[in-house]
Design an enzyme around this catalytic site. Structure first.
Site, PDB file in Angstrom:
ATOM      1  N   ALA A  47     -26.471 -10.473  31.533  1.00 19.16           N
ATOM      2  CA  ALA A  47     -26.986  -8.619  31.870  1.00 19.16           C
ATOM      3  C   ALA A  47     -28.114  -8.596  33.206  1.00 19.16           C
ATOM      4  O   ALA A  47     -27.398  -7.056  33.356  1.00 19.16           O
ATOM      5  CB  ALA A  47     -28.047  -8.245  30.437  1.00 19.16           C
ATOM      6  N   LYS A  48     -28.460  -9.305  34.222  1.00 20.24           N
ATOM      7  CA  LYS A  48     -28.834  -8.937  34.484  1.00 20.24           C
ATOM      8  C   LYS A  48     -28.123  -8.776  36.617  1.00 20.24           C
ATOM      9  O   LYS A  48     -28.358  -7.976  37.092  1.00 20.24           O
ATOM     10  CB  LYS A  48     -29.074  -9.978  35.460  1.00 20.24           C
ATOM     11  CG  LYS A  48     -31.177 -10.555  34.696  1.00 20.24           C
ATOM     12  CD  LYS A  48     -31.619  -9.404  34.306  1.00 20.24           C
ATOM     13  CE  LYS A  48     -32.888  -9.948  33.033  1.00 20.24           C
ATOM     14  NZ  LYS A  48     -34.160  -9.231  33.363  1.00 20.24           N
ATOM     15  N   ASP A  49     -26.862  -9.332  36.003  1.00 16.07           N
ATOM     16  CA  ASP A  49     -25.524  -8.706  37.403  1.00 16.07           C
ATOM     17  C   ASP A  49     -25.544  -7.526  37.587  1.00 16.07           C
ATOM     18  O   ASP A  49     -25.607  -6.679  38.524  1.00 16.07           O
ATOM     19  CB  ASP A  49     -24.041  -8.735  36.778  1.00 16.07           C
ATOM     20  CG  ASP A  49     -24.019 -10.575  36.648  1.00 16.07           C
ATOM     21  OD1 ASP A  49     -24.818 -11.588  37.290  1.00 16.07           O
ATOM     22  OD2 ASP A  49     -22.942 -11.402  36.555  1.00 16.07           O
TER      23      ASP A  49
END
Length: 346
Positions: A47-49
């Site tokens: 999710a950090k993208d």
């Protein structure tokens, strides 16, 4: 529907629009329906993208990040990988301060992506000069033309999920979602996604997941920072020993804490029952969902979405290693077994 029809100009165009998949076997004893939003479908496998791209592109628009710049960040691994990937594509350098709690797989991945990695002790206070927060600040101050992403205290962390994750879930569930279960670390995912969903339907419950050893649950309930809550724990990307500005506690209805062992076991169970290959924090989210179900948070009409933040390949030397599990004292005969045996033919 075909996602990203035609030719994609670069890897970064694949960020977001991750699928939601219904869970079956692992949730068969819980009332209602359960669905996992699988963030490992992002090109950086987490999710950090979303936040990394959003923060970088905002810095570019403001002229803060320019050709030849260096990106600096504090990370448990996933944000760092996303930033290293984006830096590679866009032509920046990347320096990362990482907690030594981060898996070897994550650290090796950061190095493979061309980042300079500074491994810092996890069991020190946030304001200790050796902590990964302070080391990142020092690197930033010592590196000319550098930009410190500072995800824990960056409102863009929330904004990224408000603009992408929240609308995706609302659209994918056709507005049927009743509960969202999210791991709370920096707080960007739970705050941004939760804010958007509550604006669409204020009755949606936002259920946080915290770790034993973290202060978030008690701070949410009392407004007090209790240092006695803080001790070393193994789960990565979940919980905190400080209060991140990127957490909007008003959006979160309740927190549930999970143990290191339960989260590890639950990740292995997801593999055996659903076929997904989840990261450690995914196991924590699934375990918290089970605990919420036991507390009768759900009924037959519940439509529950769990955000699975990353991929299991980053934990091969941790929760998917029997040796590591034994070292932590987690191993027993009840542990889900993902790989029965290896046979070498000669």
């Amino acid at each position: 529907m075909i996602r990203n029809k035609g030719i994609t100009k670069n890897l970064l165009d694949l960020i977001g629009q991750t699928p939601i998949v219904q869970l079956h076997k692992i949730t068969k004893d819980y009332p209602g329906q359960y669905f996992a939003k699988i963030e490992a479908f992002n090109p950086g496998q987490s999710a950090k993208d979303r936040i990394a791209l959003h923060i970088v592109e905002n810095a570019e628009k403001k002229g803060i990040l320019t050709p030849g710049s260096t990106i600096v960040e504090t990370t448990s691994g996933n944000t760092g990988f996303s930033l290293a990937m984006i830096a590679m594509v866009k032509g920046y350098s990347c320096k990362l301060a990482v907690s030594n709690k981060s898996s070897k797989d994550k650290i090796d991945g950061l190095r493979a992506m061309g980042a300079e990695v500074y491994v810092c002790p996890a069991d020190v206070p946030a304001d200790d000069p050796r902590s990964y927060y302070e080391v990142a600040k020092r690197i930033h101050n010592e590196t000319p033309n550098s930009v410190y992403i500072n995800q824990y205290f960056n409102a863009l962390n929330i904004e990224a999920h408000y603009e992408t994750t929240g609308p995706e879930i609302w659209e994918q569930t056709e507005g049927k979602i009743t509960h969202l279960v999210v791991a709370s670390g920096t707080g960007g995912t739970i705050s941004g996604t939760g804010k958007y969903l509550k604006e669409q339907n204020p009755n949606i419950k936002i259920l946080g997941v915290d770790a034993y050893g973290s202060i978030l649950k008690k701070y949410h309930e009392t407004g007090k920072f209790d240092k006695n809550e803080i001790y070393s724990y193994k789960i990565e990307g979940l919980g905190k020993n400080l209060i991140p500005d990127a957490t909007d506690f008003s959006v979160i209805d309740v927190y549930e804490k999970v143990t290191d062992k339960d989260a590890a076991y639950k990740a292995r169970e997801i593999v055996t029952k659903e076929g997904f290959f989840p990261g450690y924090t995914c196991g924590a989210v699934m375990q918290a969902t089970e605990q919420y179900a036991a507390k009768e948070m759900f009924d037959e009409d519940s439509f529950v979405v769990l955000i699975f933040p990353d991929h299991g390949s980053r934990y091969m030397n941790k929760i998917y290693s029997d040796e590591w599990m034994k070292e932590q004292g987690f191993y027993d005969s009840e542990m889900p077994q993902n790989s029965p045996a290896i046979y070498i033919e000669k």
